[in-house]
Each structure stands twice: as C-alpha cells, then as structure tokens.
Design an enzyme around this catalytic site. Structure first.
Site: not given
Ligand code: A2R
Length: 314
Positions: A152, A228, A257, A275
């Site tokens: 996203i 979130r 929420e 949301h």
């Molecule tokens: O794990 P990385 O380096 O690929 O980074 C992910 C990042 N991320 C974080 N960044 C900083 N600190 C953290 N502790 C951390 N944990 C995760 O968030 C990655 O760049 C991004 C998540 O991307 P995707 O897994 O492709 O998720 P998407 O489909 O973009 O959805 C993101 C969130 C969902 O989990 C829902 O909570 C919301 O959007 O609708």
C-alpha cells in the site's frame, strides 16, 4: 459439508457462496457455551481484521485447520500461535492497495486545502457575509515520508506523483527503490512535510509514532494515518495538535475504535474518517471474493491463494 464459523459480518454475495459449500455458523447467533459443545466440528473460520480470532475462541476449536481473514491487516489474530497449531491463515492483500492509497491522498489534500473549514464556510453562509475564505496551503512539491513502504505504501507513493512530491521512507529494511531511505523514523519526520503511516499494527509497531516523532514533524507538519490506531501514540498526538507542536492530522484509524476521543473530534486541524480506507462497494466486493476464494480453495484442494507470510511454509 465442512463446518465454518463466521465471526463478524459478510456480504450477501459472500454468504451465498459459503452457504452453498459449507454449514455456516454465525458467531453472532452463539456464545462460548455453544462453542464448547460444538467447536470440535468446526474446521474453518472466516473473520475480519478487526474481530480476528480471540484466544478463547481458538482454544475452543481443537480441529481448526484454516482462518480466512477479510482485510490485509491480521494483528487481531495470533499468527505465531496459529502456526504452532498448524492452522493456515489467509488475508486479502493487493486488492485494496489503490483504495487505501486514495484515502491517504484524500486525507492529505483535505488537510492542506482545509476542506472541512471551507465546506463549513460555504454552508454557514459566511462566504456571503464575510467574503472570501482565508487562503490554504499548497500540496505541491512537498517532502512526504512513508512509514511502511510495502504494497500500500508504494501505491500511495505512485498515487501522489501528480503533486510532484519528494518521497522518502522508513521501514525495517531498505528497499530497492529510488526514494531516500531513513533508518531512523524521527530523522525522517524532521525532514518531512507529511508523514503517512501504512505499516501493519501489532506489538512491533505499537506507538512507533510517539511524541518525539510528532515534534520532529513539527508545527507545519501533517500526519496521515491509514494503518492502525495503535501505530500512533494518540494521547501524544492530541497534545501535539492542541499545542500547535504538530500542524494537522488526517486519521482513518484510532486506538480504541469506534471510540474517537472528544479532544480529537473537537480539534479544527483534524480530518477524521471511520476506518473507511478500503470501504467502497467495489473494493469490499473484491476483498469479500478473495476471502471466500481462499476458504473454498482450502476446503476443496487444501491450498490457498494468499497466505499470511507467517504461514507461507504450512
Ligand atoms: O518489514 P519491511 O522492512 O518490509 O517493512 C514493512 C513495514 N513495517 C515496518 N516498518 C517499520 N517498523 C516496523 N516495526 C515495521 N513492521 C512492518 O510496513 C513494509 O514496508 C510495510 C508493510 O507492507 P506490506 O506487508 O506490504 O503490507 P500492506 O499490504 O502494504 O498493508 C499494510 C497495512 C496492513 O497491515 C493494515 O494494517 C493496513 O495496512 O491496512
């Protein structure tokens, strides 16, 4: 027919497909006592990112094989515990990227161009009595920091292109992209006009955007959160917006929420959504279709389309 527990709502289209292929039990019609007696027959759960599967429910389903989650975020499901029990978990990535990205851009533009204030100005008749409204800020040529450059986050960067931004980002790992990477979130916030949060929720991102990050973003800065509520320290955000330490906030998500603190609702420098990041008829239909596709494919073939990363090897 396989027995499926549905936690939360489902569209008519989802219900029709599920009821044709399984015996569907709606959690809304039952309670824990019913689950204790009937849980052993249930092999599949369909839920959403908000409701998830609470530990007591997982415990009452000893033969659970699969959880199909409607939504990309699954922080309300204990993924490690599911893996330990051999339970496959799926979610609905990608099909909502464009919609959530639109929501992020909408919130950002609404903050910059004071959409709430100017809409109220016209409705109140103030335009006729007081003349032109005060000027707003241009959203052109801004430095925009994306916290979480995943599916996203990248869609947001793409969708912002017509405003000619300088995109920078922070995530756990550096990506193979042309944007500048910041290993430190506070450093990035200090360099940005706008900070857009789009990481997953859960413990690793809890209150990642704290008082220091908000102070670094500063009085002319804008925070957008479409991830979130837990990712932002809401109390610190309210303080920063009230004191002027932070300029504006466009928020689609909140810590508790559907409760939104009155202080946030009273602030003129916020734009608030319920949301609704992916909440269009078209995108919700696509998410519903993928949720049921995952469920039915698992029932029929034992495979799935979109496992969460933790379950990739199950
Ligand atoms: O794990 P990385 O380096 O690929 O980074 C992910 C990042 N991320 C974080 N960044 C900083 N600190 C953290 N502790 C951390 N944990 C995760 O968030 C990655 O760049 C991004 C998540 O991307 P995707 O897994 O492709 O998720 P998407 O489909 O973009 O959805 C993101 C969130 C969902 O989990 C829902 O909570 C919301 O959007 O609708």
């Amino acid at each position: 027919m396989p027995e499926v527990l549905l936690i939360g709502g489902a569209s008519d289209a989802m219900l029709t497909r599920m009821e044709a292929a399984c015996t569907l039990h709606q959690w809304a019609d039952h309670d824990m006592a019913w689950l204790q007696s009937n849980g052993a027959a249930i092999t599949h759960v369909v839920t959403n990112g908000g409701a998830g599967v609470q530990p007591a429910i997982m415990d009452a389903l000893p033969n659970l094989k699969m959880i199909s989650c409607y939504g990309v975020g699954y922080d309300s499901i204990d993924a490690a515990e599911a893996v330990r029990r051999g339970i496959m978990v799926t979610h609905t990535p990608d099909v909502l990227n464009a919609e959530v990205a639109t929501t992020a851009v909408l919130l950002m533009l609404a903050c910059y161009r004071e959409m709430r204030r100017d809409d109220a100005y016209v409705r109140s008749g103030a335009w006729e009595t007081h003349g032109a409204a005060p000027l707003t800020r241009s959203a052109e040529n801004q430095t925009i920091g994306i916290l979480g450059l995943g599916r996203i986050g990248q869609a947001i960067a793409d969708k912002l292109a017509p405003w000619n931004p300088t995109i920078v980002y922070h995530s756990r790992s550096k990506k193979d992209v042309a944007y500048t990477y910041y290993a430190d979130l506070t450093d990035m916030a200090a360099a940005c006009d706008v900070l857009i949060c789009i990481t997953p929720g859960g413990p690793s991102t809890n209150k990642l955007v704290n008082a220091d990050v908000l102070a670094a973003l500063g009085p002319d800065g804008t925070l957008i959160n479409v991830s979130r509520g837990s990712v932002v320290d809401e109390a610190a955000l309210i303080d920063a917006l009230q004191s002027g330490a932070l300029g504006w906030a466009g928020l689609d998500v909140f810590e508790h929420e559907p409760h939104v603190p009155k202080a946030l609702r009273d602030l003129p420098n916020t734009v608030l959504l319920p949301h609704a990041g992916s909440a269009t008829v078209e995108t919700r239909a696509a998410m519903g279709a993928l949720t049921v596709d995952n469920l039915l494919q698992h029932i029929e073939k034992g495979t799935v389309i979109s496992a969460i990363p933790e379950c990739a090897d199950l």
